[in-house]
Design an enzyme around this catalytic site. Sequence first.
Site, PDB file in Angstrom:
ATOM      1  N   ASP A 179      56.255  27.663  41.710  1.00 62.22           N
ATOM      2  CA  ASP A 179      55.483  28.255  40.607  1.00 62.22           C
ATOM      3  C   ASP A 179      55.684  27.474  39.310  1.00 62.22           C
ATOM      4  O   ASP A 179      54.833  27.522  38.425  1.00 62.22           O
ATOM      5  CB  ASP A 179      55.898  29.713  40.404  1.00 62.22           C
ATOM      6  N   ASN A 207      62.089  24.629  47.774  1.00 63.55           N
ATOM      7  CA  ASN A 207      62.453  25.887  48.441  1.00 63.55           C
ATOM      8  C   ASN A 207      62.672  25.637  49.931  1.00 63.55           C
ATOM      9  O   ASN A 207      62.596  24.497  50.390  1.00 63.55           O
ATOM     10  CB  ASN A 207      61.370  26.942  48.196  1.00 63.55           C
ATOM     11  N   LYS A 214      68.187   8.847  35.892  1.00 58.55           N
ATOM     12  CA  LYS A 214      69.008   9.942  36.414  1.00 58.55           C
ATOM     13  C   LYS A 214      69.700  10.685  35.257  1.00 58.55           C
ATOM     14  O   LYS A 214      70.299  10.038  34.384  1.00 58.55           O
ATOM     15  CB  LYS A 214      70.060   9.369  37.370  1.00 58.55           C
ATOM     16  N   PRO A 266      49.859  24.890  38.460  1.00 57.66           N
ATOM     17  CA  PRO A 266      48.559  25.516  38.743  1.00 57.66           C
ATOM     18  C   PRO A 266      48.674  26.386  39.985  1.00 57.66           C
ATOM     19  O   PRO A 266      49.454  26.078  40.891  1.00 57.66           O
ATOM     20  CB  PRO A 266      47.634  24.314  39.002  1.00 57.66           C
ATOM     21  N   ASP A 267      47.919  27.488  40.027  1.00 57.55           N
ATOM     22  CA  ASP A 267      47.879  28.322  41.234  1.00 57.55           C
ATOM     23  C   ASP A 267      46.747  27.794  42.121  1.00 57.55           C
ATOM     24  O   ASP A 267      45.566  27.998  41.828  1.00 57.55           O
ATOM     25  CB  ASP A 267      47.655  29.790  40.861  1.00 57.55           C
ATOM     26  N   ILE A 268      47.143  27.109  43.190  1.00 63.93           N
ATOM     27  CA  ILE A 268      46.160  26.434  44.057  1.00 63.93           C
ATOM     28  C   ILE A 268      45.231  27.454  44.708  1.00 63.93           C
ATOM     29  O   ILE A 268      44.002  27.308  44.716  1.00 63.93           O
ATOM     30  CB  ILE A 268      46.892  25.600  45.135  1.00 63.93           C
ATOM     31  N   LYS A 274      44.387  37.476  43.003  1.00 64.54           N
ATOM     32  CA  LYS A 274      43.974  36.103  43.354  1.00 64.54           C
ATOM     33  C   LYS A 274      42.578  36.087  43.983  1.00 64.54           C
ATOM     34  O   LYS A 274      42.129  35.053  44.475  1.00 64.54           O
ATOM     35  CB  LYS A 274      45.000  35.461  44.292  1.00 64.54           C
ATOM     36  N   LYS A 277      48.699  40.692  44.988  1.00 63.93           N
ATOM     37  CA  LYS A 277      48.248  39.287  45.029  1.00 63.93           C
ATOM     38  C   LYS A 277      46.845  39.198  45.642  1.00 63.93           C
ATOM     39  O   LYS A 277      46.033  38.365  45.221  1.00 63.93           O
ATOM     40  CB  LYS A 277      49.236  38.436  45.837  1.00 63.93           C
TER      41      LYS A 277
HETATM   42  O1  PMT Z   1      57.245  27.143  56.158  1.00 62.57           O
HETATM   43  P1  PMT Z   1      58.000  28.120  57.018  1.00 62.57           P
HETATM   44  O2  PMT Z   1      59.490  27.806  57.049  1.00 62.57           O
HETATM   45  O3  PMT Z   1      57.415  28.268  58.381  1.00 62.57           O
HETATM   46  O4  PMT Z   1      57.931  29.544  56.308  1.00 62.57           O
HETATM   47  C1  PMT Z   1      56.700  30.211  56.248  1.00 62.57           C
HETATM   48  C2  PMT Z   1      56.470  30.826  54.866  1.00 62.57           C
HETATM   49  C3  PMT Z   1      57.472  31.932  54.638  1.00 62.57           C
HETATM   50  C4  PMT Z   1      56.609  29.775  53.765  1.00 62.57           C
HETATM   51  C5  PMT Z   1      54.985  31.358  54.884  1.00 62.57           C
HETATM   52  O5  PMT Z   1      54.880  32.319  55.884  1.00 62.57           O
HETATM   53  C6  PMT Z   1      54.627  31.980  53.537  1.00 62.57           C
HETATM   54  O6  PMT Z   1      54.867  33.151  53.258  1.00 62.57           O
HETATM   55  N1  PMT Z   1      53.979  31.177  52.667  1.00 62.57           N
HETATM   56  C7  PMT Z   1      53.663  31.533  51.285  1.00 62.57           C
HETATM   57  C8  PMT Z   1      54.893  31.335  50.428  1.00 62.57           C
HETATM   58  C9  PMT Z   1      54.644  31.644  48.958  1.00 62.57           C
HETATM   59  O7  PMT Z   1      54.722  30.756  48.163  1.00 62.57           O
HETATM   60  O8  PMT Z   1      54.274  32.863  48.693  1.00 62.57           O
HETATM   61  P2  PMT Z   1      53.981  33.406  47.174  1.00 62.57           P
HETATM   62  O9  PMT Z   1      54.001  34.858  47.357  1.00 62.57           O
HETATM   63  O10 PMT Z   1      54.896  32.784  46.194  1.00 62.57           O
HETATM   64  O11 PMT Z   1      52.528  32.874  46.882  1.00 62.57           O
HETATM   65  C10 PMT Z   1      51.355  33.636  47.191  1.00 62.57           C
HETATM   66  C11 PMT Z   1      50.268  32.718  47.680  1.00 62.57           C
HETATM   67  O12 PMT Z   1      49.827  31.855  46.633  1.00 62.57           O
HETATM   68  C12 PMT Z   1      50.640  31.828  48.824  1.00 62.57           C
HETATM   69  O13 PMT Z   1      49.534  31.739  49.687  1.00 62.57           O
HETATM   70  C13 PMT Z   1      50.903  30.468  48.168  1.00 62.57           C
HETATM   71  O14 PMT Z   1      50.589  29.378  49.036  1.00 62.57           O
HETATM   72  C14 PMT Z   1      49.920  30.503  47.019  1.00 62.57           C
HETATM   73  N2  PMT Z   1      50.335  29.749  45.831  1.00 62.57           N
HETATM   74  C15 PMT Z   1      51.454  30.113  45.132  1.00 62.57           C
HETATM   75  C16 PMT Z   1      51.789  29.448  43.973  1.00 62.57           C
HETATM   76  C17 PMT Z   1      50.975  28.372  43.551  1.00 62.57           C
HETATM   77  N3  PMT Z   1      51.277  27.687  42.450  1.00 62.57           N
HETATM   78  N4  PMT Z   1      49.903  28.018  44.261  1.00 62.57           N
HETATM   79  C18 PMT Z   1      49.565  28.673  45.394  1.00 62.57           C
HETATM   80  O15 PMT Z   1      48.591  28.336  46.040  1.00 62.57           O
END
Ligand code: PMT
Length: 411
Positions: A280, A210, A290, A306-308, A343, A339
């Site tokens: 995700d 991403n 390849k 996994p959701d860390i 979470k 969330k």
């Molecule tokens: O990196 P930059 O370019 O500075 O941009 C910043 C940002 C937009 C990436 C940052 O501000 C931000 O929003 N980070 C979280 C991005 C995200 O994955 O959001 P989410 O809504 O999909 O996930 C929710 C939370 O769960 C997040 O804290 C994420 O780190 C965590 N997560 C999600 C999926 C996963 N498998 N494991 C996780 O820990």
Amino acid sequence: MGHLSNRNIIIGVSGGIAAYKAAELVRLLRREGAIVRVIMSRGALAFITPLSMQALSGNPVHTELLDEDAEMGMGHIELARWADMLILAPATADVIARLAQGRADDLLTTVALATTAPLYVAPAMNQNMWLNPATATNIATLTERGITVVGPIAGDQACGDNGPGRLLEPVEMLAAITNRLPARPLGGKRVVITAGPTREALDPVRYLSNHSSGKMGFALAGAAAEAGAEVVLITGPVALESPDHISRVDVESAQEMLAAVMDAVSSGTDIFIAAAAVADYRPISVEAQKIKKTESELSLALVRNPDILKTVANATNRPPLVIGFAAETHQVAQHANLKLVTKSLDAIVANDVSRSDIGFNSDYNAVALFTALGSEITLEGSKRVVAESLIAAFTEMLESKATNIMGTTNG
Ligand code: PMT
């Protein structure tokens, strides 16, 4: 952890009988957690050996300005950049005069001129030299420039006189320096932060990822370190320099990030902040070779990663404060609050990633911080400014949690 944990401090020793006290100062600074390097003037070498200072500081001692070997390693400009603080102790009348004139005729004065770090000067000299109007004028010049002068004190002098000009005792110097430092509200706390994207390999040359640049997570790491925390920054692939005074762990995939995070939080963590944009899903299998294109459509089979964040929030050794981020393109507050609950978080920072001027890859952000206790604050500005406000808010949350736990225990 001490008041000066992970601060890079240069002790500049000039040639006076009080040079031996610099050795004790080095020992005290290291006990406070500082990383110490010593520069000795030619005169200082007559009073104390570089070997003693090397043994006490744990680093090679720097003595020469024009030294080929030194310039290939840590030369004068690197030293000036490395320092978070430069302490000249003892500072003789001569070195004070040369500083006041802005001279750069040895390593000590050159580094003092080249550094942007705060400068502390601890004078030591005969009382008549200290009381001489020339020295008084030089000291006034240094003070006007924002240099902090600590001491001297009055008392018995090596030359047999009694009067002002004695170097402060090392413990007094340490106190004078630490009292002037900005507050470090997260001193002694450990903060683990995730940043950047993850890459989920499809085959040896392709991956799913991403637009996260890591800027938000790195800004948080810098702000937390500045607030005095021991910071572990676990980052996906990004093109950013590490902030000062942090430990960085580079990972690629979500699974690698999970392993690094669990390892980091296992040794006791006060705050976990998940700013990474973790994929995700990942391909169900990684092709060994390849994937070749064909005329037909290609479908990818994906499995959930996994959701860390959720894993940390539900771990038996859960950090007292677990903070998530929510990257949303619509119904930002609603999705973020969902969330926060699902979470099991203490707070979530919501940003609207549908805007190109903030969020992914931008230097700016506009966020709303929602806490589990129902409060909401909005913040806007450069990612560094937003990060500083967030770290201040998390510090308050951590403090009030600790107060509540103490209240419950006592009640
Ligand atoms: O990196 P930059 O370019 O500075 O941009 C910043 C940002 C937009 C990436 C940052 O501000 C931000 O929003 N980070 C979280 C991005 C995200 O994955 O959001 P989410 O809504 O999909 O996930 C929710 C939370 O769960 C997040 O804290 C994420 O780190 C965590 N997560 C999600 C999926 C996963 N498998 N494991 C996780 O820990």
